[in-house]
Design a protein around this motif. Structure first.
Motif, PDB file in Angstrom:
ATOM      1  N   SER A  85       0.868  -1.173   0.000  1.00  0.00           N
ATOM      2  CA  SER A  85       0.000   0.000   0.000  1.00  0.00           C
ATOM      3  C   SER A  85       0.899   1.215   0.000  1.00  0.00           C
ATOM      4  N   ALA A  86       0.623   2.150  -0.898  1.00  0.00           N
ATOM      5  CA  ALA A  86       1.485   3.332  -0.999  1.00  0.00           C
ATOM      6  C   ALA A  86       0.653   4.596  -1.126  1.00  0.00           C
ATOM      7  N   THR A  87       1.220   5.664  -0.612  1.00  0.00           N
ATOM      8  CA  THR A  87       0.653   6.996  -0.757  1.00  0.00           C
ATOM      9  C   THR A  87       1.607   7.796  -1.632  1.00  0.00           C
ATOM     10  N   PHE A  88       1.045   8.530  -2.601  1.00  0.00           N
ATOM     11  CA  PHE A  88       1.842   9.344  -3.512  1.00  0.00           C
ATOM     12  C   PHE A  88       1.611  10.821  -3.197  1.00  0.00           C
ATOM     13  N   THR A  89       2.674  11.598  -3.276  1.00  0.00           N
ATOM     14  CA  THR A  89       2.602  13.045  -3.135  1.00  0.00           C
ATOM     15  C   THR A  89       3.333  13.646  -4.327  1.00  0.00           C
ATOM     16  N   ALA A  90       2.670  14.545  -5.031  1.00  0.00           N
ATOM     17  CA  ALA A  90       3.248  15.182  -6.226  1.00  0.00           C
ATOM     18  C   ALA A  90       3.749  14.134  -7.226  1.00  0.00           C
ATOM     19  N   GLY A  91       3.015  13.045  -7.379  1.00  0.00           N
ATOM     20  CA  GLY A  91       3.356  12.025  -8.362  1.00  0.00           C
ATOM     21  C   GLY A  91       4.439  11.054  -7.951  1.00  0.00           C
ATOM     22  N   GLN A  92       4.980  11.180  -6.749  1.00  0.00           N
ATOM     23  CA  GLN A  92       6.037  10.277  -6.287  1.00  0.00           C
ATOM     24  C   GLN A  92       5.610   9.600  -4.993  1.00  0.00           C
TER      25      GLN A  92
END
Length: 188
Positions: A170-177
């Motif tokens: 499970s991942a969270t992305f911020t500004a596409g990264q």
């Protein structure tokens, strides 16, 4: 002969003076300059509009979910590069009578790892990655970016798993990264 040439020159000068300087220039062969018609400049391409990320994406991919780090970091590798053991908890082995194993919590450069340690091997139970600078973090970032690409573009949240639903990331992305990832490989 020189006299005749001088007379012709004088006559030419007289005629030039009488008819104006412009007519003298007219006797010179005209210099032709061809101007090319101005090429129409193509309209500047509009800057691509950033694609708004989907709120959540789910991808099922056995390869990416099965090996999110590529080569999985080991306890020894992490300790060798500055990791600290946070805790050791005894755990009764469910398959071997009278065998005590250990749940080992390790912190490395802001990332946390939980290993199930048996006498002959360490199994990764869970990892929470917030620092993607170490080599294992860079490999995980590449996996997450590839997963987002395969799921159709940028995602705010990404859930990656295999077909048996044993391995989950499970991942969270911020500004596409990727900014945070929780890796939970299968273990019994």
């Amino acid at each position: 002969m020189a006299l005749l040439s001088s007379r012709k020159l004088l006559l030419a000068l007289y005629l030039c003076g009488a008819s104006g300087l412009a007519s003298c220039e007219a006797r010179q062969p005209p210099v032709v300059t061809q101007t090319k018609p101005a090429k129409p400049q193509p309209a500047p391409a509009a800057a691509p509009q950033p694609v708004a990320p989907k709120a959540a994406c789910t991808l099922i991919n056995d390869t990416l979910a099965g090996q999110p780090f590529g080569t999985e970091p080991t306890v020894e590798e992490l300790l060798r590069t500055g990791a600290k053991v946070l805790s050791r908890k005894p755990f009764a082995n469910l398959h071997e009578a009278n065998q005590m194993d250990t749940i080992l919590m390790v912190s490395h450069q802001g990332n946390s790892f939980e290993f199930y340690r048996t006498p002959d091997k360490d199994l990764l139970r869970q990892a929470v990655i917030t620092n993607f600078q170490p080599a294992y973090g860079q490999r995980l970032r590449a996996t997450l970016n590839e997963s987002a690409r395969q799921s159709g573009g940028p995602c705010g949240q990404l859930r990656l798993r295999d077909t048996e639903r044993a391995n989950t990331i499970s991942a969270t992305f911020t500004a596409g990264q990727p900014s945070q990832a929780r890796v939970q490989p299968y273990w019994d």
